[in-house]
Structures are given as C-alpha cells and as structure tokens.
Design an enzyme around this catalytic site. Structure first.
Site, short mmCIF file in Angstrom:
data_model
loop_
_atom_site.label_atom_id
_atom_site.label_comp_id
_atom_site.label_asym_id
_atom_site.label_seq_id
_atom_site.Cartn_x
_atom_site.Cartn_y
_atom_site.Cartn_z
N ARG A 66 0.84 -1.21 0.00
CA ARG A 66 0.00 0.00 0.00
C ARG A 66 0.88 1.25 0.00
O ARG A 66 0.42 2.35 -0.35
CB ARG A 66 -0.96 -0.01 1.19
CG ARG A 66 -1.87 1.23 1.24
CD ARG A 66 -3.22 0.98 1.92
NE ARG A 66 -3.13 0.26 3.17
CZ ARG A 66 -2.63 0.75 4.31
NH1 ARG A 66 -2.18 1.98 4.35
NH2 ARG A 66 -2.59 0.01 5.40
N TYR A 121 -16.56 15.54 -17.02
CA TYR A 121 -17.04 14.16 -17.01
C TYR A 121 -18.09 14.02 -15.90
O TYR A 121 -17.92 14.59 -14.81
CB TYR A 121 -15.84 13.24 -16.76
CG TYR A 121 -16.19 11.84 -16.43
CD1 TYR A 121 -16.77 11.00 -17.38
CD2 TYR A 121 -15.95 11.32 -15.16
CE1 TYR A 121 -17.09 9.69 -17.07
CE2 TYR A 121 -16.26 10.02 -14.84
CZ TYR A 121 -16.84 9.20 -15.80
OH TYR A 121 -17.15 7.92 -15.49
N ASP A 186 -7.90 17.57 -16.45
CA ASP A 186 -8.21 16.20 -16.84
C ASP A 186 -7.84 16.06 -18.31
O ASP A 186 -8.48 16.62 -19.19
CB ASP A 186 -9.70 15.91 -16.61
CG ASP A 186 -10.04 14.44 -16.84
OD1 ASP A 186 -9.41 13.82 -17.72
OD2 ASP A 186 -10.95 13.93 -16.16
N LYS A 211 -8.87 4.66 -20.07
CA LYS A 211 -9.27 5.01 -21.44
C LYS A 211 -8.09 4.82 -22.40
O LYS A 211 -7.70 3.70 -22.65
CB LYS A 211 -9.83 6.44 -21.45
CG LYS A 211 -10.80 6.74 -20.28
CD LYS A 211 -12.09 5.94 -20.34
CE LYS A 211 -12.95 6.00 -19.09
NZ LYS A 211 -13.29 7.30 -18.56
C1 LIG Z 1 -13.80 7.89 -17.38
C2 LIG Z 1 -13.38 9.25 -17.02
C3 LIG Z 1 -13.04 9.58 -15.70
C4 LIG Z 1 -13.18 8.60 -14.55
O1 LIG Z 1 -12.23 7.58 -14.64
P1 LIG Z 1 -12.45 6.08 -14.08
O2 LIG Z 1 -11.20 5.41 -14.48
O3 LIG Z 1 -13.70 5.56 -14.73
O4 LIG Z 1 -12.63 6.19 -12.60
C5 LIG Z 1 -12.58 10.86 -15.45
N1 LIG Z 1 -12.48 11.78 -16.43
C6 LIG Z 1 -12.81 11.50 -17.71
C7 LIG Z 1 -12.67 12.57 -18.76
C8 LIG Z 1 -13.27 10.24 -18.06
O5 LIG Z 1 -13.61 9.97 -19.32
#
Ligand SMILES: *Cc1c(COP(=O)(O)O)cnc(C)c1O
Length: 415
Positions: A66, A121, A186, A211
């Site tokens: 951890r 998001y 982001d 992603k």
């Molecule tokens: C999917 C997504 C998230 C969240 O990520 P997870 O891996 O699903 O927790 C945050 N920001 C954007 C732009 C996303 O497409």
C-alpha cells in the site's frame, strides 16, 4: 544522449531504466504485498518515509504494497516523462485519482473551496457535487475562473477537451486566472500525445488511465502527473486511503504506453474521416469535434498537437433516433468508456452524464462516439446502416449549414 528524444521513443523506453541491472528485458511484475525489513529501525524509518508521501530509502525496505510497488513505480516514471512532469502517482481508478487530488488540495491543507469549470465528465461533476469530500464547489464557465476564486480556494478543476461535447478551454488562460491556486487538468481525452497541460502552467495533468493509456478496455486506473512535492501529497493520501493501482494493471498500462502514440494517430485519422462523413449526413444536426469551428481563438494551435478520436453528435431525429442508433450499430459496441482499440457508442445524458444536474447535462439528442482502430470505411458503413434504421428526417446536411474541418488541423500529430 543529449538531444531530447522524440515522444514516440519516450513512449517505448521510459520507466525502464532499472531493467538492464535486473537482467531482464520485459517489464517484471512484482506482486509482493509485504517486503522483508532489514531491521526494526530501518524498517520503521522506511514506513515513516512512505506513509508521509516519500519514496523508499536506499538502505531501507518497501515495507508494504500500500506504500510502494516497483511495477507501479515504473509505470509512474514512464507517464511522468511523457507528461513532462517530475513525477506521477497512480490510483485504482480515475475517480480515485480525482478524489486524492481534491483531498490533498482542500482538507489536507485547510482549504475547503474548489472552482470547477464545466463541462466535466459526469463522475467528476457528481463527486464534486456530492459533498462527500467536504469541499464546497463553485461551478463556472472558462471565463469566470478569476472571479470565482476565494481566499479558501484550494483547487481549480478543468477538463479539456471536455467529456462529452469536446469543449476546448484555454489552459494557459485558466492558469493565469487561477493565480496561486493550483489547476488540475483532466487530460484523458487528449493524452500526453496530443497535449501536455504542465507545459502550459497546470499543476497537475490527470488521466482516467482506463481510457487511452490502457487502450484495450481491460484496466481500470487513474494517474496524476505533477511536481515531486505534489506527488508526495498525493502518495500520502494514497497510502492512507488505499486507492491503489494493482501491479498487474500497472504492467498492462506501462505496456500500453508503448503503442499510445501510434494508436492515437490512427484512431484520430479514423475519427477525422468519420467527422467528414457525418457533416454530410442529413440525420445529423450538429457535430462536436475540435477544430470544426476553425479554431477562431487559436487555442488548438497553442495547446494541442491534434484533435483526437472522440466525436459527439446531435441527432436530428432527437432522442428517438439516438436511441435506435445505439442499438442498431454492429461494429460500434453500445457501451460507456472510451479510448480503446474498438469503437464504442453511448448516450451521455442517460449514462456517463446521468448524475449531472439538468442545467449542465448534455441534451437528449446527443450521442458520443469513441473511434477505434477498425477500418474507417467499415465504421462509416456501420453508422450508415444504423442511421437507416432510425426515424427519417428530411433536412440539408450539416456541411451546407456549417464550416467544414479546416486544413489547419489536419490531424498531423506533431512532436
Ligand atoms: C472515465 C473518465 C473519468 C473517470 O475515470 P475512471 O477510471 O472511470 O474512474 C474521469 N475523467 C474523464 C474525462 C473520463 O472519461
């Protein structure tokens, strides 16, 4: 070597500096949950160092997974290099990463206010609005950041291109407006291949690594690229709250980074073909894709090296048409998530952006496409047959109503 390496080369070689010394070529996977301690004193010192966000001391121990894992640390080093950052910190999901960023910049430093630039998001919007983390949130448009900052503001949250409608915000301008307040961008949609927020003054570049970074739909993960000082604060939150990335996930992500530039280029080329086709279709009322309006403020030129592989579109037949199309595609899987090698289609208002309050939720006629690595003609044929299944509407195509894609953003992914 003295000349800086091309990003394609960095993607293949980064985070691997210790492999030769270990006598291995492929990335090793270390699954140990616990690690031998040299003696109580050095074990305790190591624990102390890492529980407060530091790295394992040279003569110490990694103690417990951890606190530290070498497979995860290699991926973090690779992603940091690709993002032009000193460090990065990986988490068990994009939302765990965002949670750590918010906690480290509000509660942990005695601030309680966050400025969030919409659109975001749906999950991020939901997390901020939930009150779960004890932060007070002001939502604003990109030009309202300066006037939304208060003495107790600890963080500005920005997403560009934004999910789902690909809105582009000027990162450098928002950093200027934020003044001393750190900005997290982001960067999930653009990836470090197309955009490096830290070069534009952002304090952090955050990814849902689920992603594009993973790219194959088989890892849930998040990662934040930042300075070493910010990384310490984030590792401390991670060590205490336990939002870890499993080493198997880190291995897959690190391997995925090697093909990220090539995947992005090809997926983007497919997306641009599909955008050109969509703007000629009578069923489509509006296409959302960076550069379709010709980049009037030069923002794309200043901050992006390409326009990416995400598309949103408004269907002339409204929700009924959108709903039919999602079930009529064959190659496009009707599913949330994005950025993988296979194409996906989904309805943001009903799914990814469902928790967003009505005033900020995408319209009911909007569909989002994540373009994969299939052949573009096959994808176009799949959309054509799905459109044919939807209720028909006689309207001139969008190309007769809007400017087509300009040559200024031909999608050449520049280094
Ligand atoms: C999917 C997504 C998230 C969240 O990520 P997870 O891996 O699903 O927790 C945050 N920001 C954007 C732009 C996303 O497409």
């Amino acid at each position: 070597m003295t000349a800086p390496l091309h990003p394609d080369t960095v993607a293949v070689h980064s985070g691997r500096s210790d492999l030769e010394g270990l006598g291995v070529h492929a990335l090793p996977i270390d699954l140990s949950t616990t690690n031998p301690l040299p003696d109580i004193e050095r074990g305790g010192d190591s624990y102390e160092a890492m529980a407060t966000g530091g790295r394992p001391p040279a003569d110490g121990s990694m103690v417990y997974a951890r606190l530290w894992n070498p497979t995860v640390a290699r991926f973090e080093a690779a992603l940091a290099e690709m993002e032009h950052a000193e460090a990065s910190v990986a988490f068990g999901s994009g939302m765990a990463a965002m949670t750590a960023v918010i906690l480290a910049h509000t509660n942990a430093v005695g601030k309680r206010h966050v400025v969030a630039v919409r659109p975001l998001y749906g999950g991020t919007d939901h997390l901020l609005g939930s009150g779960l983390l004890g932060a007070e949130v002001s939502y604003c448009d990109p030009h309202e950041v300066a006037r939304s900052i208060r003495p107790d503001t600890g963080l500005v949250v920005l997403e560009t291109p934004a999910n789902p409608t690909l809105d582009i915000a000027d990162i450098a301008d928002i950093v200027r407006q934020a003044g001393e307040v750190p900005v997290v961008v982001d960067n999930t949609f653009a990836t470090p291949v197309l955009q490096n927020p830290i070069d534009l003054g952002a304090a952090m570049s955050l990814h849902s690594a689920t992603k594009y970074l993973g790219g194959h739909g088989d890892v849930i993960a998040g990662v934040v690229a930042c300075s070493e000082a910010t990384a310490e604060a984030l590792r401390r939150v991670r060590a205490v709250t336990g939002g870890l990335l499993h080493p198997l996930g880190a291995y897959l992500l690190h391997r995925g980074l090697t093909t990220l530039p090539v995947r992005m280029r090809q997926q983007q080329e497919n997306a641009r073909r599909i955008v050109q086709w969509l703007i000629d279709r009578p069923e489509v009322a509006e296409v959302f894709y960076p550069g379709l309006d010709g980049d009037p403020h030069g923002i794309l030129d200043r901050q992006m090296r390409g326009t990416g592989a995400m598309i949103a579109m408004r269907m002339r037949g409204g929700f009924a048409a959108a709903s039919t199309i999602t079930t009529a595609t064959a190659l496009f899987t009707h599913a949330v998530s994005l950025g993988g090698v296979d194409s996906l289609i989904q309805h943001p208002a009903a799914l990814t952006h469902r928790p967003v309050p009505p005033e900020a939720r995408p319209a009911a006629d909007v569909l989002r496409l994540s373009i994969g690595l299939e052949n573009a003609d096959d994808l176009i044929a799949d959309l054509a047959q799905a459109f044919a299944a939807a209720p028909s509407i006689a309207e001139p195509p969008l190309s007769e109503r809007a400017t087509p894609l300009s040559d200024a953003h031909t999608g050449a992914v520049r280094a």
